[in-house]
Scaffold this motif. Structure first.
Motif, mmCIF file in Angstrom:
data_model
loop_
_atom_site.group_PDB
_atom_site.id
_atom_site.type_symbol
_atom_site.label_atom_id
_atom_site.label_comp_id
_atom_site.label_asym_id
_atom_site.label_seq_id
_atom_site.Cartn_x
_atom_site.Cartn_y
_atom_site.Cartn_z
ATOM 1 N N ARG A 142 11.697 -25.035 -10.976
ATOM 2 C CA ARG A 142 10.778 -26.085 -10.528
ATOM 3 C C ARG A 142 11.292 -27.461 -10.933
ATOM 4 N N PRO B 252 22.500 -25.961 -7.909
ATOM 5 C CA PRO B 252 22.130 -25.331 -6.632
ATOM 6 C C PRO B 252 20.618 -25.315 -6.397
ATOM 7 N N LYS B 253 20.258 -25.408 -5.132
ATOM 8 C CA LYS B 253 18.853 -25.451 -4.729
ATOM 9 C C LYS B 253 18.075 -24.247 -5.266
ATOM 10 N N GLU B 254 18.690 -23.070 -5.234
ATOM 11 C CA GLU B 254 18.001 -21.850 -5.701
ATOM 12 C C GLU B 254 17.622 -21.968 -7.181
ATOM 13 N N VAL B 255 18.526 -22.557 -7.968
ATOM 14 C CA VAL B 255 18.278 -22.723 -9.402
ATOM 15 C C VAL B 255 17.181 -23.767 -9.611
ATOM 16 N N ARG B 256 17.279 -24.894 -8.899
ATOM 17 C CA ARG B 256 16.251 -25.946 -9.021
ATOM 18 C C ARG B 256 14.889 -25.411 -8.630
ATOM 19 N N LYS B 257 14.836 -24.617 -7.580
ATOM 20 C CA LYS B 257 13.568 -24.057 -7.122
ATOM 21 C C LYS B 257 12.985 -23.107 -8.168
ATOM 22 N N ARG B 258 13.840 -22.243 -8.708
ATOM 23 C CA ARG B 258 13.377 -21.270 -9.711
ATOM 24 C C ARG B 258 12.833 -21.963 -10.961
ATOM 25 N N ILE C 232 26.761 -18.860 -10.274
ATOM 26 C CA ILE C 232 27.192 -19.724 -9.176
ATOM 27 C C ILE C 232 28.281 -20.658 -9.707
#
Length: 168
Positions: free
Chosen positions: A24, A16-22, A3
């Protein structure tokens, strides 16, 4: 290519939100920034994961002296344990996380069949304590033994005090 993000005038980037979510990652979490050759590496930082050698030495010494197994976790995964090295870095079971508050500082029997990770069910009586560093909860300390007594509670207080002092 991953990204791509633009650096703003203050040198900031948004993870990015996807990275933060992955990973945690939540607002307020600490991030370790390092440089490897020409790359900037961002990693989720956790004080209990920072100096693994100190934790390993402490846990092994306690197990050899007191014959009590130790499991240290952050809020999502096992960091280190003296039970089975295969469960290090494994995520904690969601059911365990839902019930963790009911386990705090209580003697829990092996008969309760508590699953810590997908591959490991606690196989001895245990007592669980929250690990605080500078008044913020960073994880859990579990002491496992055939029978929980004052010895394990005193040992837990020693470990918690030590962790708070060393990781400040």
């Amino acid at each position: 290519m991953g990204i791509v993000r633009r650096i703003d005038e203050l040198g900031r980037i948004v993870i990015p939100k996807e990275v933060r979510k992955r990973l945690r990652m939540d607002s307020g979490d600490l991030v370790d920034i390092s440089v490897e050759e020409d790359n900037v590496v961002l990693s989720k930082f956790h004080p209990l994961s920072h100096d693994q050698e100190i934790l390993e030495s402490l846990c092994i010494s306690i197990k050899e002296t007191y014959q009590t197994d130790i499991i240290l976790t952050d809020l999502h995964r096992v960091i280190y344990n003296t039970v089975d090295s295969k469960i290090n870095h494994q995520p904690l079971q969601q059911e365990f996380l839902k019930r963790v508050k009911s386990y705090v500082e209580k003697e829990i029997s092996v008969l309760n069949k508590v699953s810590l990770t997908e591959e490991y069910t606690l196989d001895k009586d245990f007592i669980l304590f929250e690990v605080y560093i500078e008044n913020e909860i960073f994880g859990y300390l579990l002491l496992l033994d055939g029978m929980i007594s004052k010895k394990q509670k005193d040992l837990a207080n020693f470990i918690l005090n030590y962790l708070d002092k060393i990781f400040k």
